[in-house]
Design a protein around this motif. Structure first.
Motif, PDB file in Angstrom:
ATOM      1  N   ALA A  70       0.831  -1.203   0.000  1.00 40.23           N
ATOM      2  CA  ALA A  70       0.000   0.000   0.000  1.00 40.23           C
ATOM      3  C   ALA A  70       0.870   1.259   0.000  1.00 40.23           C
ATOM      4  N   GLU A  71       1.956   1.192   0.747  1.00 39.17           N
ATOM      5  CA  GLU A  71       2.844   2.351   0.831  1.00 39.17           C
ATOM      6  C   GLU A  71       3.526   2.657  -0.488  1.00 39.17           C
ATOM      7  N   LYS A  72       3.693   1.609  -1.311  1.00 42.18           N
ATOM      8  CA  LYS A  72       4.345   1.828  -2.610  1.00 42.18           C
ATOM      9  C   LYS A  72       3.448   2.601  -3.566  1.00 42.18           C
ATOM     10  N   CYS A  73       2.177   2.709  -3.248  1.00 44.75           N
ATOM     11  CA  CYS A  73       1.258   3.398  -4.154  1.00 44.75           C
ATOM     12  C   CYS A  73       1.252   4.884  -3.847  1.00 44.75           C
ATOM     13  N   ASP A  74       1.341   5.704  -4.906  1.00 40.90           N
ATOM     14  CA  ASP A  74       1.205   7.144  -4.686  1.00 40.90           C
ATOM     15  C   ASP A  74      -0.147   7.454  -4.091  1.00 40.90           C
ATOM     16  N   ARG A  75      -1.157   6.865  -4.728  1.00 38.12           N
ATOM     17  CA  ARG A  75      -2.501   6.978  -4.175  1.00 38.12           C
ATOM     18  C   ARG A  75      -3.143   5.602  -4.184  1.00 38.12           C
TER      19      ARG A  75
END
Lengths: 450, 474
Positions: free
Chosen positions: A127-132
């Motif tokens: 989840a953290e790897k996603c910008d949004r």
């Protein structure tokens, strides 16, 4: 926005792999049939949603792989990597050794709590790897022990950890004549639990896909891989980028959110069915032509008559007279009432398609304005070698009969108390079963009375 | 996940020996690179014997020396000694053996009460050591015969022990039941006393009858010798054959029969060891095939019994494999499942068989089978990609079916014949810990089991009334 996929159990991992394959092969293809700009935009949007970049340049799927035994994940990782076109991150999987034994209670009450931290850590990292973060897409079967039991537990954890994120559960319904003897128990337990924490359940039935493989794809010796590839194609046809209704400025940025908004107006009604046409063997494609009016006509009749595929559609079924308010008990038999529908069109001349027939109020319950009950997403970019492709995601009575059948069989078995000792051994008691039956009878009743 | 076999007694160890031999053969055929992998680790440890006595396990990489995960228990030395002098001697070490010299005299009480008590600690200690080497112990297999003293008595003692020490690990038992013409007079006593233990402490029992094995062996001999088979039979494909395995000596009379049991166990564990599109683990077998705790006796059948040398397998022959699995003469006990009532059925397919083949055959065979009303679609299926040696595909069927009942009824009858006359009873009662009540409880346990099957049989053919569903207020 990006979607994090959670692949659960053998089925979830096998299908997840085919989905990423289909998405990747689609964006790599030169069959887009649209402008270069359009193609690039599509490509970028898909990449953002499902993949992240690595130094090597090979796209890495935004996915967490979970299984209670090692063989499937091990295979999935290596086959994906060997394709050279995409892969899974080497740190995004969680395995154990002993499996769940087809026991929902084992998956939910034992493996769930025991491995919660490890699994949620992996999810958090993705989840953290996603910008949004656009939400979660979980893939699971409800017949076995891991996908079903651990899957239900993980879904709950997702809901607790990400209260404002969208969660879409892709659930595979097993063949009616057994893959697993206790599949109906596992199914009842799974569906009732998912109903609490999930935003929507997108369902594929093995029997239906099997028929598509046999009759439309002409496959002689059908393997699970064939079935999974059809499912992956259908999912791809929904998840690949589209332009939001009414706008042609860029691709939709919030696919899961948009899906929920259009299709799930009320939390009591979360069961979504999926139809995609045309579907045929790849080598027949160059010899076939389709017209949008033809496709739309078929898709609409499939909706009304609850046809599972493009063959054997019952053309006799008609919606009730427009304008008259018919109490649900008098509705014509076999007519499939909808709450909301979403049609997704991909390919040549998509802007010219007339979807008026889907806006017919007689197709729907009276609660929503017909304008709100129906939505369409489009893109001129062709999907997966199909010059024209039309998908329908429907919140309707599509799944009523299959659900009723599963609950009926499970109830029948429950009355004899067969196998219950296998569940109580791991902490799921008879009262828990009764609660689940009650929840599902409620869902059945709600859908019946549309 | 690891399965740990215990071979107890003469029969158990003779079967065990065939099992290890064929397991090595199977893995050698699949594992071309000599890498120690997950599949191998379910039955074998990888040990570097150069480092002396310590024998550390090597979990990855090249195969050094494979050691079977097993315990071999016998109260006579003959069979175990033979194993240790034969081609499998390097597969076992002394820490896995528990032997004595004088045997159990075909007396369950000697095996269970005397040797059980005497060797309890030894067994527990060796068990713990063996378990330590397994990173995930899923299942115990006990391989024994019911009619003698060691396999029957000490074997069921071990069963009890396993439940006490490792309650969460599944206990599968492969039991060879004596025939009517068995030369051990007291075999009914031994068997019934052992049955009580199986009823109460086993998760799953796979009963085997020598008559059935013998008939299968004969059938194969006849087929080969009659020249009816157009092409030649692949020697290593015979379910009775040791061809290609380490055993180079003249085959013993029981070897062919024991190979069948060994193949049963290999097929049973194949999906746990090798990959496939629909895996079936051992804990799934227990979960799906045991609807009520005591009804855990599974009738097994293996097909095909051999393959012909021609490679092309038309689907008709594939379908024949499924049909054969349900025929009387492929069952490993004297039983006819087609005419009795199914509680549940599992089909474990190996090789180039896909889900559509499975479904087609289930649809085809279903109408001729009787399933209990609450489990009309009671099928558990598994697809393992790796076929057995010499075959392109194979099928193991496991049925929880009331057709086991006649075997138990006959056993009870033979028991009663002796018991009424109190024949040979003193041999048992003079053993410390044995009383008349052991016998009466045992026969009572067996009778109850038979009664449960009878009650189920009575429901066969009854009109089906579905229970009414929950009503929801609208």
């Amino acid at each position: 926005m990006s979607i994090v996929t959670v692949q659960l159990g053998q089925c979830g991992n096998q299908i997840g792999h085919e989905v990423f394959n289909a998405l990747c092969s689609d964006i790599r293809g030169t069959h887009g049939l649209c402008s270069k700009k359009e193609n690039e935009s599509y490509h970028d949007s898909c990449k953002e949603r499902f993949f992240c970049e690595e130094e090597s340049g090979v796209p890495v799927a935004r996915a967490v792989l979970v299984d209670m035994e090692p063989k499937v994940i091990s295979q999935t990782l290596s086959v994906a990597a060997s394709s050279g076109h995409w892969k899974y991150s080497s740190h995004s999987h969680f395995c154990q050794k002993q499996g769940s034994g087809n026991n929902w209670a084992n998956g939910y009450s034992v493996h769930g709590p025991r491995h919660k931290e490890a699994i949620m850590n992996l999810v958090q990292k993705e989840a953290e790897k996603c910008d949004r973060l656009g939400g979660f897409f979980t893939i699971m079967s409800m017949a076995g022990g891991t996908g079903s039991g651990l899957g239900a537990f993980v879904t709950q954890c997702l809901r607790d950890a990400f209260p404002s994120s969208f969660i879409l559960n892709h659930v595979i319904w097993p063949y009616g004549t057994g893959e697993v003897i206790v599949q109906n128990y596992n199914s009842v337990l799974t569906l009732s639990h998912l109903y609490q924490s999930s935003d929507a359940l997108l369902v594929h039935e093995n029997d239906v896909i099997h028929k598509i493989c046999a009759q439309l794809m002409n496959i002689k010796q059908i393997s699970f891989r064939d079935v999974n590839q059809v499912i992956a194609h259908q999912l791809g046809s929904i998840f690949q980028p589209t332009h939001p209704a009414g706008g042609s400025s860029g691709y939709s940025r919030n696919p899961l959110g948009d899906l929920m908004e259009t299709l799930v107006p009320h939390p009591e009604f979360k069961m979504l069915g999926l139809r995609n046409i045309p579907q045929m063997a790849e080598n027949s494609l160059p010899y076939s032509t389709f017209s949008w009016p033809g496709l739309i006509k078929h898709l609409r009749q499939m909706l009304i008559a609850n046809a599972k595929m493009e063959e054997g559609i019952d053309w006799q079924v008609r919606p009730p007279h427009p304008g008259s308010s018919i109490p649900s008990t008098n509705k014509p038999l076999h007519f499939n009432t909808s709450i909301a529908n979403l049609v997704i069109l991909r390919g040549k001349d998509v802007h010219s398609v007339d979807l008026g027939s889907f806006r017919d109020p007689s197709l729907y319950t009276s609660w929503l304005n017909p304008q709100d009950a129906f939505n369409a997403w489009k893109t001129p970019r062709a999907f997966n070698k199909y010059e024209k492709s039309a998908s329908l995601v429907s919140n309707s009575q599509f799944l009523l009969k299959p659900l009723d059948s599963i609950v009926g069989k499970a109830w029948n078995m429950f009355a004899s108390k067969a196998y219950i000792h296998q569940y109580t051994k791991f902490g799921i008691q008879e009262e828990d079963f009764l609660d689940c039956f009650t929840t599902l009878e409620q869902v059945i009743s709600s859908y019946t009375n549309l | 996940a690891v399965s740990l076999p215990f071979a107890v007694g003469q029969c158990g160890n003779q079967v065990g020996c065939r099992f290890w031999d064929l397991a090595l053969r199977e893995h050698a055929a699949v594992n071309k690179k000599g890498i120690y992998d997950e599949a191998l680790s379910s039955f074998f440890r990888n040990v570097d014997t150069r480092s002396g006595d310590n024998d550390p396990d090597i979990y990855k990489g090249k195969i050094y020396s494979l050691k079977a995960r097993a315990l071999l228990i016998d109260m006579e030395e003959g069979v175990v000694n033979e194993i240790l002098q034969g081609p499998l001697r390097d597969v076992f070490d002394s820490k896995q053996l528990i032997t004595d010299v004088s045997g159990s005299g075909n007396n369950w009480a000697v095996g269970h009460k005397i040797y059980g008590y005497q060797y309890r600690e030894n067994i527990v200690e060796k068990l713990r050591k063996t378990a330590e080497h397994c990173d995930c112990l899923q299942c115990f297999f006990i391989i024994h015969s019911m009619g003698g003293g060691t396999g029957s008595g000490l074997g069921t003692f071990v069963l009890n022990l396993l439940e006490e020490e490792f309650p969460e690990v599944y206990r599968f038992v492969t039991s060879v039941y004596p025939s009517g013409e068995d030369d051990v007079i007291t075999s009914p006593y031994n068997s019934v006393l052992a049955m009580k233990e199986l009823n109460e402490h086993a998760d799953c029992v796979l009963p085997i009858e020598n008559e059935s094995l013998f008939e299968i062996v004969n059938k194969i001999h006849q087929m080969i010798n009659s020249g009816k088979l157009g092409s030649t039979v692949k020697q290593n494909s015979l379910v009775t054959s040791s061809a290609g395995s380490a055993k180079t000596l003249q085959e013993k009379p029981f070897d062919a029969m024991n190979n069948i049991i060994a193949n049963l166990l290999l097929n049973l564990t194949s999906s746990a060891r090798f990959e496939g599109s629909l895996n079936m683990d051992l804990n799934e077998i227990s979960m799906n095939l045991v609807p009520f705790p005591r009804l855990h006796y599974l009738v097994s059948s293996l097909t095909p019994l051999y393959t012909l040398a021609d490679v092309n397998v038309p689907s008709r022959r594939l379908d024949q494999m499924f049909s054969d699995a349900f025929s009387r003469d492929h069952q490993l006990i004297q039983a006819d499942p087609k005419h009795s009532l199914y509680l549940a059925c599992a089909l474990l397919v190996r090789g180039n068989v896909q889900v559509s083949d499975l479904r087609r055959n289930i649809e085809r065979l279903k109408p001729s089978l009787h399933f209990v009303s609450w489990n009309q679609e009671g099928w558990k299926t598994g697809l393992c990609s790796v076929p057995p040696v010499g075959h392109s595909h194979s099928l193991l069927a496991l049925a929880n079916n009331t057709c086991v009942k006649p075997t138990f009824v006959e056993l009870k009858d033979r028991f009663m014949k002796l018991y009424k006359k109190k024949a040979h009873l003193h041999h048992y009662l003079q053993i410390d810990g044995m009383e008349q009540s052991c016998f009466s409880e045992a026969i009572s346990s067996l009778s109850d089991l038979i009664e449960e099957y009878s009650e189920l049989d009575a429901t066969k053919g009854e009109p089906r009334i579905d229970p009414s569903r929950l009503k929801i207020a609208v």
